[in-house]
Design a protein around this motif. Sequence first.
Motif, mmCIF file in Angstrom:
data_model
loop_
_atom_site.group_PDB
_atom_site.id
_atom_site.type_symbol
_atom_site.label_atom_id
_atom_site.label_comp_id
_atom_site.label_asym_id
_atom_site.label_seq_id
_atom_site.Cartn_x
_atom_site.Cartn_y
_atom_site.Cartn_z
ATOM 1 N N ASP A 136 0.815 -1.225 0.000
ATOM 2 C CA ASP A 136 0.000 0.000 0.000
ATOM 3 C C ASP A 136 0.847 1.273 0.000
ATOM 4 O OD1 ASP A 136 0.893 0.408 2.606
ATOM 5 O OD2 ASP A 136 -1.013 -0.066 3.563
ATOM 6 N N GLY A 137 2.170 1.114 -0.064
ATOM 7 C CA GLY A 137 3.041 2.282 -0.175
ATOM 8 C C GLY A 137 3.340 2.973 1.139
ATOM 9 N N THR A 138 2.947 2.356 2.268
ATOM 10 C CA THR A 138 3.274 2.965 3.558
ATOM 11 C C THR A 138 4.781 3.126 3.701
ATOM 12 O OG1 THR A 138 1.307 2.015 4.602
ATOM 13 C CG2 THR A 138 3.112 2.688 6.060
ATOM 14 N N VAL A 139 5.528 2.111 3.276
ATOM 15 C CA VAL A 139 6.989 2.196 3.291
ATOM 16 C C VAL A 139 7.539 1.736 1.949
ATOM 17 C CG1 VAL A 139 7.173 1.787 5.779
ATOM 18 C CG2 VAL A 139 7.341 -0.147 4.197
ATOM 19 N N THR A 140 8.673 2.302 1.610
ATOM 20 C CA THR A 140 9.506 1.725 0.563
ATOM 21 C C THR A 140 10.586 0.945 1.282
ATOM 22 O OG1 THR A 140 9.091 3.538 -0.986
ATOM 23 C CG2 THR A 140 11.076 2.198 -1.350
ATOM 24 N N LEU A 141 10.630 -0.350 1.052
ATOM 25 C CA LEU A 141 11.523 -1.228 1.798
ATOM 26 C C LEU A 141 12.865 -1.356 1.081
ATOM 27 C CD1 LEU A 141 12.044 -3.351 4.051
ATOM 28 C CD2 LEU A 141 11.110 -5.059 2.466
ATOM 29 N N ILE A 142 13.924 -1.117 1.830
ATOM 30 C CA ILE A 142 15.276 -1.427 1.363
ATOM 31 C C ILE A 142 15.852 -2.424 2.361
ATOM 32 C CG2 ILE A 142 17.558 -0.580 0.730
ATOM 33 C CD1 ILE A 142 15.448 0.559 -1.065
ATOM 34 N N GLY A 143 15.982 -3.670 1.948
ATOM 35 C CA GLY A 143 16.558 -4.693 2.811
ATOM 36 C C GLY A 143 18.002 -4.943 2.438
ATOM 37 N N ALA A 144 18.827 -5.226 3.420
ATOM 38 C CA ALA A 144 20.236 -5.545 3.173
ATOM 39 C C ALA A 144 20.519 -6.939 3.701
ATOM 40 C CB ALA A 144 21.152 -4.523 3.856
ATOM 41 N N THR A 145 21.226 -7.732 2.906
ATOM 42 C CA THR A 145 21.544 -9.087 3.323
ATOM 43 C C THR A 145 22.870 -9.525 2.728
ATOM 44 O OG1 THR A 145 20.800 -11.403 3.337
ATOM 45 C CG2 THR A 145 20.199 -10.070 1.414
ATOM 46 N N THR A 146 23.585 -10.330 3.503
ATOM 47 C CA THR A 146 24.801 -10.958 2.990
ATOM 48 C C THR A 146 24.520 -12.369 2.507
ATOM 49 O OG1 THR A 146 25.335 -11.719 5.230
ATOM 50 C CG2 THR A 146 26.305 -9.633 4.528
ATOM 51 N N GLU A 147 23.281 -12.847 2.693
ATOM 52 C CA GLU A 147 22.910 -14.214 2.330
ATOM 53 C C GLU A 147 22.093 -14.223 1.049
ATOM 54 O OE1 GLU A 147 24.120 -16.687 4.100
ATOM 55 O OE2 GLU A 147 25.023 -15.287 5.518
ATOM 56 N N ASN A 148 22.102 -15.351 0.368
ATOM 57 C CA ASN A 148 21.379 -15.489 -0.896
ATOM 58 C C ASN A 148 19.886 -15.293 -0.657
ATOM 59 O OD1 ASN A 148 20.112 -16.400 -3.264
ATOM 60 N ND2 ASN A 148 21.783 -17.795 -3.704
ATOM 61 N N PRO A 149 19.279 -14.234 -1.225
ATOM 62 C CA PRO A 149 17.854 -13.986 -0.982
ATOM 63 C C PRO A 149 16.965 -15.131 -1.440
ATOM 64 C CG PRO A 149 18.900 -12.070 -1.981
ATOM 65 C CD PRO A 149 19.884 -13.193 -2.073
ATOM 66 N N SER A 150 17.388 -15.883 -2.457
ATOM 67 C CA SER A 150 16.568 -16.986 -2.951
ATOM 68 C C SER A 150 16.304 -18.011 -1.873
ATOM 69 C CB SER A 150 17.260 -17.667 -4.135
ATOM 70 O OG SER A 150 17.466 -16.771 -5.192
ATOM 71 N N PHE A 151 17.252 -18.163 -0.937
ATOM 72 C CA PHE A 151 17.114 -19.158 0.112
ATOM 73 C C PHE A 151 16.591 -18.571 1.412
ATOM 74 C CE2 PHE A 151 21.007 -20.889 -2.218
ATOM 75 C CZ PHE A 151 20.232 -21.648 -3.092
ATOM 76 N N GLU A 152 16.857 -17.294 1.652
ATOM 77 C CA GLU A 152 16.609 -16.715 2.973
ATOM 78 C C GLU A 152 15.363 -15.844 3.060
ATOM 79 O OE1 GLU A 152 18.322 -17.696 5.450
ATOM 80 O OE2 GLU A 152 19.875 -18.760 4.330
#
Length: 436
Positions: A136-152
């Motif tokens: 709904d656009g309440t937030v624009t999400l910026i996530g940071a990860t060192t792990e493979n997003p496909s698995f995590e």
Amino acid sequence: MADLFADHDLAPPPAPDAPLADRLRPKQLDEVVGQEHLTGPDGAIGRMVAAGRLSSVILWGPPGTGKTSIARLLADAVGLRFVAISAVFSGVADLKRAFAEARDHARSGRRTLLFVDEIHRFNRAQQDGFLPYVEDGTVTLIGATTENPSFELNAALLSRAQVLILHRLDAAALNKLLDRAEAEVGRPLPLTAEARDALVASADGDGRFLLNQVETLYSVELAEPLDARGLSSFLQRRVPVYDKDREGHYNLISALHKSIRGSDPQAALYYLARMLTAGEEPLYVLRRLVRAAVEDVGLADPQALQQCLLAKDAYDFLGSPEGELAIAQACLYLATAPKSNSAYAAQKAAWKCARETGSLMPPMNIVNAPTKLMRDAGYGQGYEYDHDAEGGFSGADYWPDDLPPQTFYTPTDRGHEKRVAERIAWWEEMRNAKRR
């Protein structure tokens, strides 16, 4: 790492005595080093900023490559309120508070960029909690990860965010950071040219680690610049000593791997010695040996992988220098083992097929049927239990209805794979006989 819960609209600039890494944080996107493929005019981030519209993003990359800085600068570039939380320290209450405050700000016309560091540490249910606020656009999400997003990360969350891959910082990018550090402090690093190259190599692409090491160097007064050996002793860390012509870290590990692949144990042992005597981290070498075991030896000798993992355990137990004998033994085992990349080629072919064919349903006879409703609908109907079949082999068809049987793995006639090839040929003969 991002603060537990911080609105950086109100954050003051770093104090003069703040850590060097904080003082050198880039103030605009074009100051971010090593990620020009994203931040440049033709990069995904560059295009978003030029358009003035930012979509939700997952930043995937090694530590110390600028994920937090990019998120903060993106908020500044498109005029969003920036809020940072860490999945390591935050819980459901923190998320609810962040979303509630973002909704309040949205009502007054100020949208929020929510930066979530280590987002993969949130469990699946917590990740699902982001979905309505992202949609709904309440937030624009910026996530940071060192792990493979496909698995995590949840598939639902990934479908609503663009995954952007950050590169480990190369030598040129790390040297830019050193130049900026020298300009900030106002004097050159107390290192010889050789030691400076060794310091860059020891960072292994991590800019934050490099600047922390630089700060340690600047914290004391040295009578004369350190050479590479003196740097290693000063930092209490084994620092690779590589030639100024940069025939070092990557050239030597490539030479080691290719000597193993080419079954030359003498050359492989030489390059291993070059790296370890120069101060290379033994665990870095062991990781490459494990990769060679699965990529270049594979099922021609399944013991190769076990030998490498046992060498890692032996090194952990003995330490240096005694444990390095176990590394040499694993290296020689790989170089003298029969070679096959059939498993490696099969994995790549299978992954390609899986991406191209989408979500095909397995045949009904082999799908799970845990409930009566599913059994009544035909789930699991007609399954043949191979252990009850003659020879322990039913010859059933396990492929989706819309995908004919594929051949990804073709074993060689070398080593253990020769016997594997014979078994596969026998099974194929039995399948063909059943089809007839």
